[in-house]
Design a protein around this motif. Structure first.
Motif, PDB file in Angstrom:
ATOM      1  N   GLY A 682      23.967  13.921  26.327  1.00  7.77           N
ATOM      2  CA  GLY A 682      25.289  13.282  26.186  1.00  7.77           C
ATOM      3  C   GLY A 682      25.413  11.955  26.875  1.00  7.77           C
ATOM      4  O   GLY A 682      26.501  11.349  26.870  1.00  7.77           O
ATOM      5  N   GLY A 683      24.363  11.416  27.483  1.00  8.21           N
ATOM      6  CA  GLY A 683      24.445  10.118  28.153  1.00  8.21           C
ATOM      7  C   GLY A 683      24.482   8.972  27.140  1.00  8.21           C
ATOM      8  O   GLY A 683      23.906   9.062  26.060  1.00  8.21           O
ATOM      9  N   GLU A 687      24.615   2.430  29.110  1.00  6.86           N
ATOM     10  CA  GLU A 687      24.725   2.493  30.561  1.00  6.86           C
ATOM     11  C   GLU A 687      23.535   1.770  31.197  1.00  6.86           C
ATOM     12  O   GLU A 687      22.418   1.798  30.665  1.00  6.86           O
ATOM     13  CB  GLU A 687      24.763   3.951  31.021  1.00  6.86           C
ATOM     14  CG  GLU A 687      26.002   4.720  30.594  1.00  6.86           C
ATOM     15  CD  GLU A 687      27.256   4.252  31.334  1.00  6.86           C
ATOM     16  OE1 GLU A 687      27.131   3.725  32.454  1.00  6.86           O
ATOM     17  OE2 GLU A 687      28.358   4.439  30.772  1.00  6.86           O
ATOM     18  N   SER A 688      23.784   1.099  32.365  1.00 11.07           N
ATOM     19  CA  SER A 688      22.730   0.326  33.028  1.00 11.07           C
ATOM     20  C   SER A 688      21.553   1.219  33.429  1.00 11.07           C
ATOM     21  O   SER A 688      20.392   0.790  33.414  1.00 11.07           O
ATOM     22  CB  SER A 688      23.297  -0.377  34.261  1.00 11.07           C
ATOM     23  OG  SER A 688      23.809   0.588  35.191  1.00 11.07           O
ATOM     24  N   VAL A 689      21.864   2.474  33.809  1.00  9.77           N
ATOM     25  CA  VAL A 689      20.790   3.366  34.213  1.00  9.77           C
ATOM     26  C   VAL A 689      19.816   3.594  33.057  1.00  9.77           C
ATOM     27  O   VAL A 689      18.633   3.855  33.273  1.00  9.77           O
ATOM     28  CB  VAL A 689      21.379   4.711  34.713  1.00  9.77           C
ATOM     29  CG1 VAL A 689      21.964   5.521  33.558  1.00  9.77           C
ATOM     30  CG2 VAL A 689      20.330   5.549  35.446  1.00  9.77           C
ATOM     31  N   ALA A 744      20.624  10.971  36.802  1.00  7.49           N
ATOM     32  CA  ALA A 744      21.865  10.847  36.029  1.00  7.49           C
ATOM     33  C   ALA A 744      21.943  11.953  34.981  1.00  7.49           C
ATOM     34  O   ALA A 744      23.023  12.512  34.737  1.00  7.49           O
ATOM     35  CB  ALA A 744      21.918   9.473  35.352  1.00  7.49           C
ATOM     36  N   THR A 745      20.779  12.263  34.361  1.00  3.34           N
ATOM     37  CA  THR A 745      20.747  13.343  33.370  1.00  3.34           C
ATOM     38  C   THR A 745      21.079  14.678  34.035  1.00  3.34           C
ATOM     39  O   THR A 745      21.862  15.475  33.504  1.00  3.34           O
ATOM     40  CB  THR A 745      19.355  13.429  32.729  1.00  3.34           C
ATOM     41  OG1 THR A 745      19.044  12.175  32.119  1.00  3.34           O
ATOM     42  CG2 THR A 745      19.306  14.512  31.661  1.00  3.34           C
ATOM     43  N   ASP A 746      20.495  14.909  35.217  1.00  2.00           N
ATOM     44  CA  ASP A 746      20.749  16.163  35.926  1.00  2.00           C
ATOM     45  C   ASP A 746      22.202  16.314  36.339  1.00  2.00           C
ATOM     46  O   ASP A 746      22.712  17.431  36.494  1.00  2.00           O
ATOM     47  CB  ASP A 746      19.848  16.245  37.167  1.00  2.00           C
ATOM     48  CG  ASP A 746      18.381  16.378  36.799  1.00  2.00           C
ATOM     49  OD1 ASP A 746      18.085  16.763  35.647  1.00  2.00           O
ATOM     50  OD2 ASP A 746      17.524  16.077  37.657  1.00  2.00           O
ATOM     51  N   SER A 747      22.865  15.191  36.535  1.00  3.07           N
ATOM     52  CA  SER A 747      24.265  15.251  36.994  1.00  3.07           C
ATOM     53  C   SER A 747      25.210  15.698  35.885  1.00  3.07           C
ATOM     54  O   SER A 747      26.361  16.067  36.161  1.00  3.07           O
ATOM     55  CB  SER A 747      24.698  13.881  37.532  1.00  3.07           C
ATOM     56  OG  SER A 747      24.748  12.921  36.475  1.00  3.07           O
TER      57      SER A 747
END
Length: 970
Positions: A682-683, A687-689, A744-747
């Motif tokens: 869902g990211g 996004e900069s990451v 970020a994915t894990d979050s």
């Protein structure tokens, strides 16, 4: 235990296709391996080759409608299908079915399309379904064919035994035996039994569906019947021989009696009577009259024996008694005659003893002793010594014994006195002879002492000559080594030679003088020996001095060689090689070699000085050692310098290799996978990451391309190192940005459902079990001398088992338990053959296997399952074979089975647990298999040894659980 590995799941899937596919059958090759278990049976609906390996077990019923070939390995052959039954229902005639020699349960021929079953060596039982003719099918296998041939051969071998039995009965009758006697009737019964076993065995050979077990049982039964008949024939032959033996014994006994009568002879006894009278014995003495009475008794027994011999009705006992009576009378006469002969001999011996005494007196000799006394005196021996006086005393004693003997010769009639006198004179003569021998030895010793002294002096003179010759050699060696004739060590030797020569000349004079005394001879010998000892000492000193001069010369030669072998050229070449690779010449590895060259040259110069001037061996040896040590040290420093040179070359090569490794290690796959995982969860790709990772990938690929453009053959070390660092830095930067993206994915939060504590993983269905009564360890199969009897009761049938023969081992029954199990199986089959046929058989017996080998126990079991199925053992000897006599089957139990569901709102997976799992890892694997198969967007994850959780694959998915046993898990 895990149900199966990944490969095994493929195998079960293929089996499923074969079982339910409605398509046109095609050939499939399936492999089952590992510790797989399959319960509930298999349908073979397509042509199949089934490869079975390892400890796989398959139970239930296997229905075969298409061609089937089973290919087991050695470990699966006996165990994989031992709990499975086969139903053969091929859809076409002549369908090939090859069981590969596996051990099976019951094989049922279900229709008339089955004509032949190959590889059937392990079939436990084969039967036909209703409507299928009994002779419809034949089974075959390598072991079955061998067993049929062996059984046929055994049948053929019985002909000779039957002929022997009939011949034995004929012999028994010919010797007067009664045919109604039990020993003959036993043979007739055994003949009938064997003929019945031959008929049964021949029928089984001709039967197309005879199993390996049935053939083995029939062979054992035939063997047992043969053994029984052989035993009974042997007993009949023994009885026949007994009849023959009695007739022969009576003939022999009469012959012995006739021989005994013919052998009666009283003439030796009559001669003994005559001899006693000739020796002037008293004929009124008992020793004489006893012989006369014994002669009369023997003649009486002889006459009685002749009467028995002439009678036609005399028994063996009467003949033997008459023979014994004559023998005893003859023995008595012999004994009495012996006593009479002894008395006669005593009279003769007294006369002989007096003759011997007279001869002994005449042989007395003292003249030799008197001559020895005179010889001893002639050599001036000491007449007061015992060796001289003992001879004088012995002469006197011998003369005394001689006088006593002469007195007895004319008066005594006592044998012992005459013999004692003879012995006394002989001993006195022997003692005198011994004393004379000692005296003669003493005379010889006096003469030998003087001769020994002369020999010793002669030996000393000869040794002195040898010693002076050896000294001359030492003097020559001393001068050759550079010694001076004026040296004290040299003049001392010359003086010792002169002294020894003087003593030697004196000894020679004494030796040739005939009047020299023993003391003069011994003194001359001592003087020569002492002079020779002094010369030997002086010679030793001279030899040691010579050796020292020789050692100094050898030391200088070694020093000269060491100086000549000095080599610094190799070291100088190593310095040049080091400089050629532009290494730092200020390092110790370089300066150490320079210093070692200087040190070696210094030691060489010092050695040359010592070589030209020194006379001290230690100084020469020290100089040689110093040069050798300096050369060794230089060589070691050169080795270190060579290694440093090689290391400098290796640095450049390592840098080139490091660049190559860095380029090869470039990897953007993980980064791309992280991007995919981020968007899948869902990211946003804006996004900069996410964009930082994309930019880092492009930069890494550009740096890699620049590094690949560098030519390693011409590039400088610094350029290569810099390029390597750039690639490694770019890769590290990408890895760092990937870590940030993964965080970020894990979050992103996914739903989790955590299970309850689960500590029990056995969900198995316990299938209904057959009765199995296992025996004790069997240590023998020989029962001819110790028969055993017991019964097997299955609730309806009482089956007798009678083991009364020695059951053999063979290639099919290799242990005692295998032979006994086969014999028990034969008893079971005999019973049911007589009570409705084998189709009604409810129990069986066989050996228990230890792996692939026959073990040392056997078992009796039922074909039916369930707790209502029982076996009860009875009879006199059941405890010999079993520890207990009551056994029961078991019912099927599904109480441990569990089922629950997991849903993602769209699709639902049903998890059915019907077997034993190895633990939480195994449970999680089963759940994930079902989730994947159903397409549920969730994954099961192990939390601990007793808990797991179900995790949604996306944040917008809601997990729910259900099913009959959901509350046991969530």
């Amino acid at each position: 235990m895990k149900r199966f590995s990944y490969n095994k799941r493929i195998s079960w899937s293929l089996l499923a296709v074969l079982a339910v596919s409605p398509l046109t059958p095609v050939h499939a090759e399936v492999t089952i391996s590992g510790n797989s278990q399959l319960n509930g049976g298999v349908q073979i609906n397509a042509p199949t080759t089934l490869n079975v390996q390892g400890s796989t077990t398959i139970s239930g019923n296997i229905t075969v409608t298409e061609p089937l070939t089973i290919v087991p390995d050695s470990s699966a052959k006996d165990n994989a299908f031992s709990q499975a039954d086969f139903t053969l229902l091929p859809s076409q005639q002549n369908t090939q079915i090859d069981l590969g020699g596996i051990t099976t349960g019951t094989v049922t021929v279900g229709n008339t399309n089955v004509e032949e079953v190959l590889g059937a060596d392990g079939i436990g039982e084969i039967k036909t379904a209703p409507g299928v003719p009994e002779g419809q099918v034949t089974i075959g296998g390598e072991e079955i064919d061998k067993e049929k041939q062996a059984l046929q051969a055994a049948i053929s071998n019985t002909a000779a035994l039957l002929a022997d039995a009939v011949a034995s009965q004929t012999d028994f009758q010919a010797e007067g035996g009664d045919l109604a006697d039990a020993v003959n009737q036993d043979v007739q019964t055994a003949i009938t039994t064997l003929q019945e076993k031959i008929t049964a065995a021949q029928n089984l050979v001709n039967k197309g569906t005879a199993t390996l077990s049935e053939l083995g049982t029939a062979k054992n039964a035939l063997s047992a019947a043969q053994g029984t008949l052989q035993s009974k024939v042997t007993q009949l032959d023994i009885a026949t021989q007994a009849l023959k033996d009695y007739a022969a014994a009576l003939v022999l006994a009469k012959t012995a009696l006739s021989d005994e009568i013919a052998a009666v002879d009283v003439s030796p006894a009559q001669t003994a009577l005559d001899d006693f009278e000739s020796a002037q014995g008293d004929i009124g003495m008992a020793v004489y009259t006893d012989v006369e009475a014994a002669i009369q008794d023997l003649n009486s027994k002889k006459a009685a024996g002749q009467s028995v011999l002439d009678s036609g009705t005399s028994t063996l006992q009467q003949v033997q008694a008459a023979t014994t009576a004559i023998t005893d009378a003859q023995t008595t006469l012999t004994n009495k005659k012996t006593l009479l002969e002894a008395a006669t001999q005593a009279l003769i011996e007294l006369a002989q003893a007096k003759t011997a005494l007279s001869n002994t007196i005449a042989s007395v000799n003292v003249s030799t002793a008197q001559t020895s006394l005179a010889n001893y005196v002639s050599v001036q021996g000491d007449t007061s010594l015992a060796v001289y006086t003992d001879v004088e005393a012995a002469i006197q004693d011998l003369n005394s014994k001689k006088s006593s003997g002469e007195a007895l010769l004319s008066s005594s009639s006592v044998l012992a006195d005459v013999q004692a006198a003879t012995q006394a004179i002989s001993q006195a003569q022997t003692e005198l002879n011994g004393k004379v021998a000692l005296l003669d030895t003493a005379t010889q010793a006096a003469e030998q002492l003087l001769n020994n002294a002369k020999d010793a002096l002669d030996d000393a003179i000869e040794a002195a000559t040898t010693a002076t010759d050896a000294v001359e050699t030492s003097k020559t060696a001393f001068i050759a080594a550079g010694g001076s004739q004026g040296a004290a060590v040299y003049t001392d030797v010359e003086a010792a030679i002169q002294n020894l020569n003087s003593a030697k000349e004196n000894g020679q004079t004494i030796l040739v003088t005939s009047t020299s005394t023993l003391a003069e001879l011994q003194a001359a010998t001592t003087a020569i020996t002492n002079a020779q000892t002094i010369l030997t000492s002086k010679k030793t000193t001279l030899d040691e001095t010579t050796q020292a001069l020789q050692d100094l010369a050898q030391g200088k030669a070694a020093l000269s060689n060491a100086i000549a072998s000095v080599d610094v050229s190799t070291a100088q070449a190593a310095l040049a090689d080091y400089e050629a690779v532009q290494s730092d010449t200020g390092l110790a590895v370089y300066t150490d070699v320079e210093a070692a060259i200087q040190n070696l040259n210094s030691k060489k110069s010092s050695g040359e000085t010592v070589l030209s001037s020194s006379t001290v061996l230690a100084d020469v040896q020290a100089a040689t050692q110093a040069i050798s040590a300096a050369q060794t040290e230089l060589n070691g420093k050169v080795l270190l310098l060579d290694a440093a040179t090689q290391a400098a070359e290796q640095v450049l090569n390592d840098a080139k290799e490091a660049l190559t490794d860095a380029i090869a290690a470039v990897d953007v796959t993980e980064a791309q996978e992280a991007q995919t995982a981020y968007t899948d969860k869902g990211g946003a790709a804006t996004e900069s990451v996410y964009t930082d990772v994309a930019a880092a990938i492009v930069f890494l690929q550009q740096v890699k391309a620049d590094a690949e453009d560098i030519d390693p053959a011409t590039a400088k070390l610094a350029d290569i190192v810099a390029a390597t660092q750039s690639v490694e830095d770019a890769q590290a930067d990408l890895d760092a940005k990937v870590d940030t993206l993964q965080q970020a994915t894990d979050s992103l939060v996914l739903q989790e459902v955590v299970s309850k504590e689960i500590n029990q993983f056995d969900f198995s269905t316990v299938y209904a079990g057959q009765v199995s009564a296992t025996s004790k360890t069997m240590n023998t199969s020989s029962f001819s001398q110790n028969p055993k009897h017991f019964t097997i009761f299955d609730g309806t049938h009482t089956i007798p088992v009678d083991l009364t023969w020695d059951i053999p081992q063979n290639e099919y029954a290799t242990t005692y338990a295998a032979s006994i199990g086969s014999a028990v199986e034969s008893s079971i089959q005999d019973y049911f053959n007589a009570h409705g046929g084998l189709a009604n058989r409810t129990v069986s017996a066989m050996v228990n296997y230890d792996g692939s080998s026959q073990g040392d126990t056997f078992r009796v079991g039922t074909f039916q399952t369930g707790s209502v199925t029982t076996i009860t053992l009875g009879g006199a000897d059941w405890q010999y074979f079993f520890d207990t006599n009551s056994f029961h089957g078991t019912d099927e139990d599904t109480s441990q089975n569990r089922t629950f569901t997991i849903s993602d709102g769209t699709k639902t997976a049903t998890i059915n647990l019907e077997w034993k799992l190895d633990g939480m890892d195994d449970l999680v694997e089963v759940i994930n298999d079902e989730l994947t198969s159903a397409g549920v967007q969730a994954t099961a994850v192990k939390e601990s040894a007793s808990t797991f959780k179900v995790v949604a694959k996306k944040a917008n998915i809601t997990i729910t659980t259900g099913g009959a046993d959901s509350n046991d898990f969530f």
